[in-house]
Design a protein around this motif. Structure first.
Motif, PDB file in Angstrom:
ATOM      1  N   LYS A  28      18.798   1.284  -3.322  1.00 56.47           N
ATOM      2  CA  LYS A  28      19.019   0.064  -4.120  1.00 56.47           C
ATOM      3  C   LYS A  28      17.718  -0.515  -4.649  1.00 56.47           C
ATOM      4  O   LYS A  28      17.692  -1.613  -5.205  1.00 56.47           O
ATOM      5  N   PHE A  29      16.656   0.174  -4.435  1.00 54.24           N
ATOM      6  CA  PHE A  29      15.338  -0.353  -4.793  1.00 54.24           C
ATOM      7  C   PHE A  29      14.641   0.753  -5.581  1.00 54.24           C
ATOM      8  O   PHE A  29      14.745   1.917  -5.221  1.00 54.24           O
ATOM      9  N   ASN A  30      13.968   0.378  -6.654  1.00 54.64           N
ATOM     10  CA  ASN A  30      13.346   1.409  -7.472  1.00 54.64           C
ATOM     11  C   ASN A  30      11.925   1.688  -6.985  1.00 54.64           C
ATOM     12  O   ASN A  30      10.962   1.044  -7.413  1.00 54.64           O
ATOM     13  N   LEU A  31      11.838   2.649  -6.052  1.00 52.73           N
ATOM     14  CA  LEU A  31      10.532   2.967  -5.466  1.00 52.73           C
ATOM     15  C   LEU A  31       9.561   3.445  -6.547  1.00 52.73           C
ATOM     16  O   LEU A  31       8.385   3.107  -6.532  1.00 52.73           O
ATOM     17  N   ARG A  32      10.103   4.203  -7.498  1.00 52.27           N
ATOM     18  CA  ARG A  32       9.225   4.779  -8.523  1.00 52.27           C
ATOM     19  C   ARG A  32       8.624   3.687  -9.406  1.00 52.27           C
ATOM     20  O   ARG A  32       7.433   3.689  -9.675  1.00 52.27           O
ATOM     21  N   SER A  33       9.480   2.749  -9.848  1.00 48.33           N
ATOM     22  CA  SER A  33       8.936   1.721 -10.751  1.00 48.33           C
ATOM     23  C   SER A  33       7.927   0.821 -10.022  1.00 48.33           C
ATOM     24  O   SER A  33       7.055   0.233 -10.637  1.00 48.33           O
ATOM     25  N   GLN A  34       8.054   0.756  -8.696  1.00 42.94           N
ATOM     26  CA  GLN A  34       7.075  -0.038  -7.920  1.00 42.94           C
ATOM     27  C   GLN A  34       5.879   0.836  -7.518  1.00 42.94           C
ATOM     28  O   GLN A  34       4.997   0.377  -6.800  1.00 42.94           O
ATOM     29  N   ASN A  35       5.944   2.105  -7.925  1.00 42.31           N
ATOM     30  CA  ASN A  35       4.867   3.063  -7.623  1.00 42.31           C
ATOM     31  C   ASN A  35       4.598   3.168  -6.114  1.00 42.31           C
ATOM     32  O   ASN A  35       3.455   3.100  -5.665  1.00 42.31           O
ATOM     33  N   ILE A  36       5.704   3.313  -5.362  1.00 39.94           N
ATOM     34  CA  ILE A  36       5.599   3.405  -3.893  1.00 39.94           C
ATOM     35  C   ILE A  36       5.858   4.838  -3.447  1.00 39.94           C
ATOM     36  O   ILE A  36       6.816   5.480  -3.902  1.00 39.94           O
ATOM     37  N   LYS A  37       5.015   5.325  -2.552  1.00 44.46           N
ATOM     38  CA  LYS A  37       5.338   6.564  -1.823  1.00 44.46           C
ATOM     39  C   LYS A  37       5.772   6.128  -0.433  1.00 44.46           C
ATOM     40  O   LYS A  37       4.997   5.539   0.311  1.00 44.46           O
ATOM     41  N   LEU A  38       7.042   6.401  -0.124  1.00 45.70           N
ATOM     42  CA  LEU A  38       7.616   5.868   1.123  1.00 45.70           C
ATOM     43  C   LEU A  38       7.559   6.889   2.260  1.00 45.70           C
ATOM     44  O   LEU A  38       7.975   8.037   2.109  1.00 45.70           O
ATOM     45  N   PHE A  39       7.031   6.435   3.393  1.00 48.05           N
ATOM     46  CA  PHE A  39       7.071   7.200   4.641  1.00 48.05           C
ATOM     47  C   PHE A  39       7.921   6.410   5.625  1.00 48.05           C
ATOM     48  O   PHE A  39       7.976   5.174   5.562  1.00 48.05           O
ATOM     49  N   THR A  40       8.546   7.114   6.566  1.00 48.54           N
ATOM     50  CA  THR A  40       9.235   6.372   7.619  1.00 48.54           C
ATOM     51  C   THR A  40       8.988   7.041   8.955  1.00 48.54           C
ATOM     52  O   THR A  40       8.828   8.260   9.034  1.00 48.54           O
ATOM     53  N   LEU A  41       8.932   6.219  10.002  1.00 48.15           N
ATOM     54  CA  LEU A  41       8.595   6.727  11.336  1.00 48.15           C
ATOM     55  C   LEU A  41       9.850   6.897  12.189  1.00 48.15           C
ATOM     56  O   LEU A  41      10.652   5.975  12.316  1.00 48.15           O
ATOM     57  N   VAL A  42       9.979   8.105  12.758  1.00 43.07           N
ATOM     58  CA  VAL A  42      10.986   8.339  13.801  1.00 43.07           C
ATOM     59  C   VAL A  42      10.234   8.852  15.020  1.00 43.07           C
ATOM     60  O   VAL A  42       9.128   9.358  14.899  1.00 43.07           O
ATOM     61  N   ARG A  43      10.848   8.717  16.202  1.00 46.07           N
ATOM     62  CA  ARG A  43      10.081   9.218  17.350  1.00 46.07           C
ATOM     63  C   ARG A  43      10.603  10.532  17.905  1.00 46.07           C
ATOM     64  O   ARG A  43      10.005  11.102  18.810  1.00 46.07           O
ATOM     65  N   LYS A  44      11.731  10.995  17.357  1.00 46.70           N
ATOM     66  CA  LYS A  44      12.263  12.280  17.827  1.00 46.70           C
ATOM     67  C   LYS A  44      12.382  13.226  16.637  1.00 46.70           C
ATOM     68  O   LYS A  44      12.876  12.828  15.574  1.00 46.70           O
ATOM     69  N   ALA A  45      11.952  14.478  16.858  1.00 45.12           N
ATOM     70  CA  ALA A  45      11.963  15.457  15.757  1.00 45.12           C
ATOM     71  C   ALA A  45      13.375  15.614  15.179  1.00 45.12           C
ATOM     72  O   ALA A  45      13.541  15.807  13.976  1.00 45.12           O
ATOM     73  N   GLU A  46      14.401  15.521  16.046  1.00 47.85           N
ATOM     74  CA  GLU A  46      15.766  15.731  15.538  1.00 47.85           C
ATOM     75  C   GLU A  46      16.218  14.619  14.580  1.00 47.85           C
ATOM     76  O   GLU A  46      17.219  14.759  13.891  1.00 47.85           O
ATOM     77  N   GLN A  47      15.470  13.501  14.542  1.00 49.39           N
ATOM     78  CA  GLN A  47      15.848  12.421  13.614  1.00 49.39           C
ATOM     79  C   GLN A  47      15.329  12.678  12.190  1.00 49.39           C
ATOM     80  O   GLN A  47      15.769  12.022  11.249  1.00 49.39           O
ATOM     81  N   VAL A  48      14.424  13.647  12.054  1.00 49.42           N
ATOM     82  CA  VAL A  48      13.885  13.959  10.726  1.00 49.42           C
ATOM     83  C   VAL A  48      15.007  14.369   9.783  1.00 49.42           C
ATOM     84  O   VAL A  48      15.108  13.886   8.643  1.00 49.42           O
ATOM     85  N   GLY A  49      15.879  15.256  10.265  1.00 53.90           N
ATOM     86  CA  GLY A  49      16.993  15.724   9.438  1.00 53.90           C
ATOM     87  C   GLY A  49      17.912  14.575   9.034  1.00 53.90           C
ATOM     88  O   GLY A  49      18.404  14.529   7.913  1.00 53.90           O
ATOM     89  N   LYS A  50      18.107  13.639   9.939  1.00 58.72           N
ATOM     90  CA  LYS A  50      18.974  12.477   9.646  1.00 58.72           C
ATOM     91  C   LYS A  50      18.378  11.655   8.509  1.00 58.72           C
ATOM     92  O   LYS A  50      19.099  11.152   7.642  1.00 58.72           O
ATOM     93  N   VAL A  51      17.063  11.507   8.533  1.00 54.46           N
ATOM     94  CA  VAL A  51      16.405  10.756   7.449  1.00 54.46           C
ATOM     95  C   VAL A  51      16.603  11.502   6.136  1.00 54.46           C
ATOM     96  O   VAL A  51      16.980  10.908   5.117  1.00 54.46           O
ATOM     97  N   LEU A  52      16.386  12.821   6.158  1.00 57.42           N
ATOM     98  CA  LEU A  52      16.479  13.594   4.916  1.00 57.42           C
ATOM     99  C   LEU A  52      17.907  13.611   4.372  1.00 57.42           C
ATOM    100  O   LEU A  52      18.113  13.593   3.162  1.00 57.42           O
ATOM    101  N   GLU A  53      18.882  13.591   5.302  1.00 57.20           N
ATOM    102  CA  GLU A  53      20.291  13.565   4.865  1.00 57.20           C
ATOM    103  C   GLU A  53      20.629  12.303   4.072  1.00 57.20           C
ATOM    104  O   GLU A  53      21.612  12.271   3.335  1.00 57.20           O
ATOM    105  N   LEU A  54      19.827  11.259   4.232  1.00 53.36           N
ATOM    106  CA  LEU A  54      20.102  10.013   3.492  1.00 53.36           C
ATOM    107  C   LEU A  54      19.888  10.208   1.992  1.00 53.36           C
ATOM    108  O   LEU A  54      20.381   9.432   1.181  1.00 53.36           O
TER     109      LEU A  54
END
Ligand SMILES: NC(=O)c1ccc[n+]([C@@H]2O[C@H](COP(=O)([O-])OP(=O)(O)OC[C@H]3O[C@@H](n4cnc5c(N)ncnc54)[C@H](OP(=O)(O)O)[C@@H]3O)[C@@H](O)[C@H]2O)c1
Length: 365
Positions: A28-54
């Motif tokens: 819902k937010f235009n990351l590109r127009s705000q020129n943002i490169k977004l990172f997010t922190l998870v603490r378990k490797a298996e949560q990486v796939g969950k983030v990417l599935e979004l």
């Protein structure tokens, strides 16, 4: 030509606040127009796939906020200049490495760097001894008010200076700090992980386990409320404005999120009656006054010391959030919305809180 994107790191991707914010930022937010490169922190490797599935444009990073050196490396290696922390409201040791790493990024890139800390309304409430005869406004001198407090509560006193400590440490290190203090947040979370909140969940757990809720305070105490969707837009408002260097920061950068107040007694009564309704039991019109034994039983359900029971689901908190509103934030959900949605809220919590196994006998499923 566009300048280098601003690297923003959001922690708590699998959490209620962080997860809901992540989904908003991605869809819902235009990351590109705000020129943002977004990172997010998870603490378990298996949560990486969950983030990417979004879907959407985000790079998950795996790390533990208790690992100070690891966190610093993540921030520095990815040239992160904005950290949006939603994991730990209580430990300076969690905020510190983020701030230290931001200082290094600032020196390297010669850009402003920003640390958004998620605190909580409890830290500005009767539980820490804030004067309850008037509203504490976030565009007043909250820093000085907190510095003067002499907190008696044995647990809360260790947290009362935390926000000021973060503000001071960030200022001394050339980092712009923003303290966001959510109150009782409610409504279904939209992230891939935890979808339920804290205080209203505590009420539902006690009610389910003991078959009753109680008047914990002697007076009809009130607390600020915030729907999760409005909480998310508050973070986004602060983020958008800080990128333009227009968000007040440091001692002026405290953001109370609230959209009015609810009464603990009214909400407790509505929660217990929602559960009674689900179980075809007639509703009640008044809560019993909690005895010492009731408080002990509540502490057992909540897995906390009896002294922390009132801190979890009672108390007074008179705060006004003017700072985010001045930046254009316009929350949509008020006490009417909260009170008219208690049945849905309780049903959602019961469904989501499937791992909750009451120590006491389960009275209201
Ligand atoms: N919800 C509210 O109403 C509310 C109100 C005021 C303040 N707050 C504060 O805001 C913060 C977040 O609340 P929340 O409701 O979103 O909690 P939550 O749903 O429990 O989320 C916590 C997040 O932090 C992550 N996390 C925990 N320990 C970690 C560690 N050592 N390293 C990396 N990540 C870690 C969790 O990851 P895992 O999935 O791996 O556990 C999860 O993503 C808390 O400090 C809370 O006290 C919340």
């Amino acid at each position: 030509m566009m300048s280098e994107p601003t690297a923003v790191l959001l922690t708590g991707a699998s959490g209620y606040l962080g997860g809901s914010l992540l989904v908003y930022l991605l869809h819902k937010f235009n990351l590109r127009s705000q020129n943002i490169k977004l990172f997010t922190l998870v603490r378990k490797a298996e949560q990486v796939g969950k983030v990417l599935e979004l879907g959407g444009d985000v790079t998950p990073l795996v790390g533990d906020v208790q690992d100070a050196e690891g966190i610093k490396k993540l921030v520095i290696d990815n040239s992160v200049s904005v950290v949006l922390e939603t994991v730990d409201a209580r430990q300076f040791a969690v905020a510190k490495p983020f701030i230290e790493a931001l200082t290094i990024v600032k020196e390297r890139l010669n850009v402003p760097v920003h640390f958004i800390h998620t605190s909580g309304a409890k830290m500005f409430s009767s539980h820490v001894g804030v004067d309850q005869s008037t509203f504490l406004k976030d565009d007043g001198d909250v820093y000085a008010t907190m510095a003067r407090l002499d907190t008696r509560h044995p647990v809360m006193k260790q947290f009362v200076s935390l926000n000021n400590q973060i503000i001071d440490f960030a200022e001394n290190n050339g980092v712009r700090s923003y303290i966001v203090a959510p109150p009782m947040v409610y409504g279904p979370g939209t992230g891939f992980g935890n979808k339920v909140s804290i205080q209203i969940v505590a009420l539902v757990r006690v009610a389910r386990a003991l078959g009753q809720l109680y008047q914990v305070d002697n007076t009809d105490t009130i607390w600020p409320l915030m729907h999760i969707d409005d909480q998310v837009t508050l973070y986004v408002t602060v983020l958008s404005n800080l990128l333009r260097l227009q968000a007040p920061y440091g001692k002026n950068g405290i953001y109370f999120s609230e959209n009015g107040t609810f009464g603990w007694r009214s909400l407790s009564l509505a929660v217990i009656n929602a559960l009674r309704n689900r179980n075809s039991i007639g509703i009640i019109h008044k809560l019993p006054v909690a005895t010492d034994e009731d408080l002990i039983a509540m502490g057992e359900v909540l897995d906390c010391n009896v002294g922390m029971v009132p801190v979890s689901l009672a108390g007074n908190c008179l705060i006004r959030g003017n700072n985010a509103r001045k930046l254009g934030w316009a929350p949509q959900h008020d006490v009417e919305h909260l009170m008219s949605n208690v049945d849905n809220e309780v049903a959602f919590i019961v469904k989501e809180d499937s791992t909750f196994v009451p120590k006491a006998q389960l009275v209201l499923p």
